[in-house]
Design a protein around this motif. Structure first.
Motif, PDB file in Angstrom:
ATOM      1  N   ILE A  40       0.856  -1.187   0.000  1.00 51.52           N
ATOM      2  CA  ILE A  40       0.000   0.000   0.000  1.00 51.52           C
ATOM      3  C   ILE A  40       0.892   1.237   0.000  1.00 51.52           C
ATOM      4  O   ILE A  40       1.881   1.308   0.721  1.00 51.52           O
ATOM      5  N   ASP A  44      -3.345   5.016  -2.778  1.00 44.17           N
ATOM      6  CA  ASP A  44      -4.083   3.766  -2.938  1.00 44.17           C
ATOM      7  C   ASP A  44      -5.398   3.819  -2.175  1.00 44.17           C
ATOM      8  O   ASP A  44      -5.551   4.563  -1.207  1.00 44.17           O
ATOM      9  N   LEU A  46      -8.169   1.939   0.154  1.00 37.83           N
ATOM     10  CA  LEU A  46      -8.312   0.895   1.160  1.00 37.83           C
ATOM     11  C   LEU A  46      -9.804   0.687   1.392  1.00 37.83           C
ATOM     12  O   LEU A  46     -10.509   1.641   1.724  1.00 37.83           O
ATOM     13  N   SER A  71      -9.625  -4.825   6.631  1.00 37.45           N
ATOM     14  CA  SER A  71      -9.482  -5.022   5.198  1.00 37.45           C
ATOM     15  C   SER A  71      -8.612  -6.238   4.927  1.00 37.45           C
ATOM     16  O   SER A  71      -8.165  -6.921   5.845  1.00 37.45           O
ATOM     17  N   ARG A  74      -2.379  -5.829   3.806  1.00 36.36           N
ATOM     18  CA  ARG A  74      -1.607  -4.961   2.928  1.00 36.36           C
ATOM     19  C   ARG A  74      -0.254  -4.714   3.581  1.00 36.36           C
ATOM     20  O   ARG A  74      -0.174  -4.455   4.770  1.00 36.36           O
ATOM     21  N   SER A 114     -14.710   2.951   1.351  1.00 32.81           N
ATOM     22  CA  SER A 114     -13.436   3.027   0.636  1.00 32.81           C
ATOM     23  C   SER A 114     -12.771   4.345   0.993  1.00 32.81           C
ATOM     24  O   SER A 114     -13.399   5.401   0.935  1.00 32.81           O
ATOM     25  N   TRP A 137      -6.202  11.003   4.999  1.00 35.74           N
ATOM     26  CA  TRP A 137      -7.076  10.181   4.187  1.00 35.74           C
ATOM     27  C   TRP A 137      -8.220  11.013   3.634  1.00 35.74           C
ATOM     28  O   TRP A 137      -8.438  12.152   4.060  1.00 35.74           O
TER      29      TRP A 137
END
Length: 143
Positions: A40, A44, A46, A71, A74, A114, A137
């Motif tokens: 990751i 990207d 997640l 998830s 990763r 997401s 994020w």
């Protein structure tokens, strides 16, 4: 006479052992080896189920809104801290920095979400609830 009974009992014991051991051998063969997790990086996406967590701030004990995404495993670039796992972390702690971020995530608790990851690090302390921490994020909407 005792030798004949001993032979019958030994034969029965061997047959029962073979019957009981066969499913265990088949189950071991059917289990797939863990596959290597994807790396990751910043940018990207997640995806996973979002959970709300109750966390108190260190010094003053004030409640901080924190969320967690479970998830697929990763890997993180440059494994440090507690991320030295074979398959990589599966739980990612989402840190909120403002009330608007809390409002964004509040609607997705218990649902699939997401998140586009801008900055992610490994947990540095054993007391943290997730394997990795996402500090920057944004939520990705599906159309």
């Amino acid at each position: 006479m005792t030798i004949r009974r001993f032979g019958k009992r030994l034969g029965l014991l061997l047959a029962m052992t073979a019957v009981l051991a066969a499913p265990a051998v088949c189950a071991q063969d059917a289990e797939p080896a863990p596959k290597a997790a994807k790396l990751i990086q910043a940018g990207d996406v997640l995806s996973g189920e979002l959970n709300a967590m109750r966390v108190r701030s260190g010094a003053n004990g004030k409640r901080v809104a924190t969320y967690q995404i479970t998830s697929e495993p990763r890997r993180l670039p440059g494994p440090t801290g507690l991320c030295g796992l074979e398959t990589g972390p599966e739980t990612f702690q989402i840190i909120t920095n403002s009330d608007s971020q809390v409002a964004q995530l509040k609607n997705f608790v218990g649902k699939e979400v997401s998140v586009k990851v801008d900055e992610v690090t490994c947990s540095q302390q054993a007391g943290q609830m997730s394997d990795a921490v996402v500090t920057k994020w944004s939520v990705v909407t599906r159309h």
